[in-house]
Design a protein around this motif. Sequence first.
Motif, mmCIF file in Angstrom:
data_model
loop_
_atom_site.group_PDB
_atom_site.id
_atom_site.type_symbol
_atom_site.label_atom_id
_atom_site.label_comp_id
_atom_site.label_asym_id
_atom_site.label_seq_id
_atom_site.Cartn_x
_atom_site.Cartn_y
_atom_site.Cartn_z
ATOM 1 N N VAL A 92 0.836 -1.202 0.000
ATOM 2 C CA VAL A 92 0.000 0.000 0.000
ATOM 3 C C VAL A 92 0.872 1.254 0.000
ATOM 4 O O VAL A 92 0.612 2.210 -0.739
ATOM 5 N N ALA A 93 1.926 1.253 0.817
ATOM 6 C CA ALA A 93 2.817 2.416 0.898
ATOM 7 C C ALA A 93 3.600 2.634 -0.394
ATOM 8 O O ALA A 93 4.039 3.753 -0.673
ATOM 9 N N SER A 94 3.771 1.584 -1.198
ATOM 10 C CA SER A 94 4.579 1.672 -2.420
ATOM 11 C C SER A 94 3.726 1.881 -3.665
ATOM 12 O O SER A 94 4.211 1.692 -4.782
ATOM 13 N N ARG A 95 2.503 2.262 -3.484
ATOM 14 C CA ARG A 95 1.576 2.386 -4.614
ATOM 15 C C ARG A 95 2.130 3.283 -5.719
ATOM 16 O O ARG A 95 2.171 2.877 -6.895
ATOM 17 N N ALA A 96 2.555 4.489 -5.383
ATOM 18 C CA ALA A 96 3.029 5.437 -6.403
ATOM 19 C C ALA A 96 4.277 4.920 -7.097
ATOM 20 O O ALA A 96 4.419 5.042 -8.326
ATOM 21 N N ARG A 97 5.201 4.314 -6.348
ATOM 22 C CA ARG A 97 6.452 3.823 -6.926
ATOM 23 C C ARG A 97 6.198 2.654 -7.874
ATOM 24 O O ARG A 97 6.840 2.541 -8.925
ATOM 25 N N ILE A 98 5.285 1.775 -7.526
ATOM 26 C CA ILE A 98 5.001 0.622 -8.386
ATOM 27 C C ILE A 98 4.357 1.066 -9.688
ATOM 28 O O ILE A 98 4.731 0.611 -10.784
ATOM 29 N N ILE A 99 3.400 1.980 -9.603
ATOM 30 C CA ILE A 99 2.752 2.486 -10.816
ATOM 31 C C ILE A 99 3.765 3.236 -11.678
ATOM 32 O O ILE A 99 3.797 3.085 -12.915
ATOM 33 N N LEU A 100 4.622 4.042 -11.039
ATOM 34 C CA LEU A 100 5.664 4.751 -11.781
ATOM 35 C C LEU A 100 6.613 3.778 -12.471
ATOM 36 O O LEU A 100 7.037 4.001 -13.612
ATOM 37 N N GLY A 101 6.943 2.682 -11.798
ATOM 38 C CA GLY A 101 7.812 1.667 -12.397
ATOM 39 C C GLY A 101 7.193 1.057 -13.636
ATOM 40 O O GLY A 101 7.876 0.854 -14.653
ATOM 41 N N TYR A 102 5.897 0.764 -13.592
ATOM 42 C CA TYR A 102 5.218 0.200 -14.756
ATOM 43 C C TYR A 102 5.192 1.195 -15.916
ATOM 44 O O TYR A 102 5.445 0.830 -17.075
ATOM 45 N N VAL A 103 4.868 2.459 -15.621
ATOM 46 C CA VAL A 103 4.829 3.473 -16.670
ATOM 47 C C VAL A 103 6.215 3.623 -17.303
ATOM 48 O O VAL A 103 6.361 3.718 -18.531
ATOM 49 N N THR A 104 7.253 3.613 -16.466
ATOM 50 C CA THR A 104 8.623 3.768 -16.966
ATOM 51 C C THR A 104 9.034 2.603 -17.854
ATOM 52 O O THR A 104 9.610 2.801 -18.933
ATOM 53 N N VAL A 105 8.751 1.384 -17.433
ATOM 54 C CA VAL A 105 9.178 0.225 -18.228
ATOM 55 C C VAL A 105 8.399 0.142 -19.536
ATOM 56 O O VAL A 105 8.948 -0.274 -20.575
ATOM 57 N N ILE A 106 7.146 0.568 -19.539
ATOM 58 C CA ILE A 106 6.378 0.579 -20.780
ATOM 59 C C ILE A 106 6.987 1.560 -21.775
ATOM 60 O O ILE A 106 7.133 1.267 -22.969
ATOM 61 N N LEU A 107 7.377 2.744 -21.270
ATOM 62 C CA LEU A 107 7.990 3.741 -22.148
ATOM 63 C C LEU A 107 9.359 3.270 -22.649
ATOM 64 O O LEU A 107 9.665 3.380 -23.843
ATOM 65 N N LEU A 108 10.178 2.744 -21.743
ATOM 66 C CA LEU A 108 11.519 2.302 -22.135
ATOM 67 C C LEU A 108 11.466 1.115 -23.086
ATOM 68 O O LEU A 108 12.242 1.035 -24.045
ATOM 69 N N TYR A 109 10.570 0.181 -22.824
ATOM 70 C CA TYR A 109 10.467 -0.986 -23.702
ATOM 71 C C TYR A 109 9.832 -0.608 -25.035
ATOM 72 O O TYR A 109 10.255 -1.077 -26.095
ATOM 73 N N GLY A 110 8.811 0.253 -24.983
ATOM 74 C CA GLY A 110 8.155 0.664 -26.217
ATOM 75 C C GLY A 110 9.072 1.446 -27.132
ATOM 76 O O GLY A 110 9.013 1.316 -28.360
ATOM 77 N N LEU A 111 9.963 2.266 -26.526
ATOM 78 C CA LEU A 111 10.895 3.069 -27.324
ATOM 79 C C LEU A 111 12.222 2.355 -27.564
ATOM 80 O O LEU A 111 13.070 2.885 -28.281
ATOM 81 N N GLY A 112 12.397 1.180 -26.961
ATOM 82 C CA GLY A 112 13.639 0.424 -27.109
ATOM 83 C C GLY A 112 13.472 -0.776 -28.007
ATOM 84 O O GLY A 112 13.348 -0.634 -29.244
ATOM 85 N N PRO A 113 13.453 -1.990 -27.442
ATOM 86 C CA PRO A 113 13.354 -3.203 -28.268
ATOM 87 C C PRO A 113 12.127 -3.220 -29.176
ATOM 88 O O PRO A 113 12.185 -3.672 -30.315
ATOM 89 N N PHE A 114 10.996 -2.720 -28.659
ATOM 90 C CA PHE A 114 9.758 -2.784 -29.454
ATOM 91 C C PHE A 114 9.837 -1.893 -30.684
ATOM 92 O O PHE A 114 9.490 -2.303 -31.793
ATOM 93 N N LEU A 115 10.297 -0.645 -30.498
ATOM 94 C CA LEU A 115 10.328 0.306 -31.600
ATOM 95 C C LEU A 115 11.509 0.082 -32.543
ATOM 96 O O LEU A 115 11.456 0.467 -33.712
ATOM 97 N N LEU A 116 12.579 -0.565 -32.046
ATOM 98 C CA LEU A 116 13.794 -0.716 -32.842
ATOM 99 C C LEU A 116 13.551 -1.440 -34.154
ATOM 100 O O LEU A 116 14.072 -1.048 -35.207
ATOM 101 N N TYR A 117 12.738 -2.493 -34.121
ATOM 102 C CA TYR A 117 12.578 -3.330 -35.310
ATOM 103 C C TYR A 117 11.361 -2.975 -36.151
ATOM 104 O O TYR A 117 11.227 -3.468 -37.283
ATOM 105 N N TRP A 118 10.463 -2.137 -35.631
ATOM 106 C CA TRP A 118 9.238 -1.864 -36.378
ATOM 107 C C TRP A 118 9.459 -1.112 -37.681
ATOM 108 O O TRP A 118 8.700 -1.313 -38.646
ATOM 109 N N PRO A 119 10.446 -0.209 -37.812
ATOM 110 C CA PRO A 119 10.663 0.430 -39.125
ATOM 111 C C PRO A 119 10.973 -0.562 -40.241
ATOM 112 O O PRO A 119 10.799 -0.244 -41.429
ATOM 113 N N TYR A 120 11.441 -1.761 -39.864
ATOM 114 C CA TYR A 120 11.810 -2.769 -40.858
ATOM 115 C C TYR A 120 10.762 -3.880 -40.968
ATOM 116 O O TYR A 120 11.022 -4.929 -41.549
ATOM 117 N N TYR A 121 9.589 -3.634 -40.403
ATOM 118 C CA TYR A 121 8.574 -4.678 -40.355
ATOM 119 C C TYR A 121 8.144 -5.108 -41.760
ATOM 120 O O TYR A 121 8.128 -6.304 -42.086
#
Length: 326
Positions: A92-121
Amino acid sequence: AGTRRGDKAEPGRDRARDSDEERLGRARAREKAMVFLDVLVNYGCRRWLHKEDYSFDEGGDKTRSSSRPSQYPLLGFKDRHLEDDYLEYLVVASRARIILGYVTVILLYGLGPFLLYWPYYKESIWLQDLYRTWSDEQKEDFKEDQQKGIWSKYFPTSSSTMYALFCIVLLMFILGLVAVVCMYQMKRFEKHRTWIFYFTPAIYLVFIAVNGFVFAFSNQSYNSLYGPTSWILLLIFVYASPLASLFFTSLPPLVMLELMTVFVLVFLVIVPLCNPAGNLWNLIIEAATELGGNYARRSTLNNLMQPLILLCVLAVCVVVVSVIVD
């Protein structure tokens, strides 16, 4: 970590005063699937880890002579029921940090491995369909012409599968975020919020497994731009960067230790030593040797190894931060 855990237990005194029956009932309600080390520690070894029954008197004073409950390094309180109560408070005390972690990993993954190969799809799918129309001899010639460490050399007809894997991992992170928000907002999940500490690292383990597999067969994707040691850049800026989100995510230290251990084993030991392109560590030595003089070799070796050393240091820092926050 010990001092902080003891301090964190103070706000949970009302829970600690509950009867043993209520605490045991909550513990049984939480017995669901966990990440591997948690399964071993919390269930396989629970009977041996439970060494005391720590409680508070009605006035809020501790009934034991010690100022704080005893605990194991990384494993939590020796009173496993108190550890369950503490995890309920921590999630309960870590609510903000956990949600922030999910938002961060979605952005980093979406702009990293996920986006890297899509121009060549489109090109990848076109090449995949074209490959299927070729004769066996043409297929063999195509594979021989491709350099080692490129996905199309080993799986020329599986480009769509690689993209599907990236989509599944990104979808898992998004669904994980939705699940976390729902569990915090809906009262029906109030007694099951500690599940967040179990399915969140499970998603990260799937991420490491998928990206480790793709990295093993595409570690030379930047070879034409940066040379044979480009796998270091690919690892740090593409495949490992989403794990930076763990700095924001409050997970128990044992879980963080497991994730960082698996990450180091997969990306710095197993894949570099066992992949179709050969020993990636030898590529660093060969690049340094080609420069000739001793000073040039040492300088090049230092410049190539330093990023990997810093990556290991960051992995240790993630575990240290989780211990401090815990």
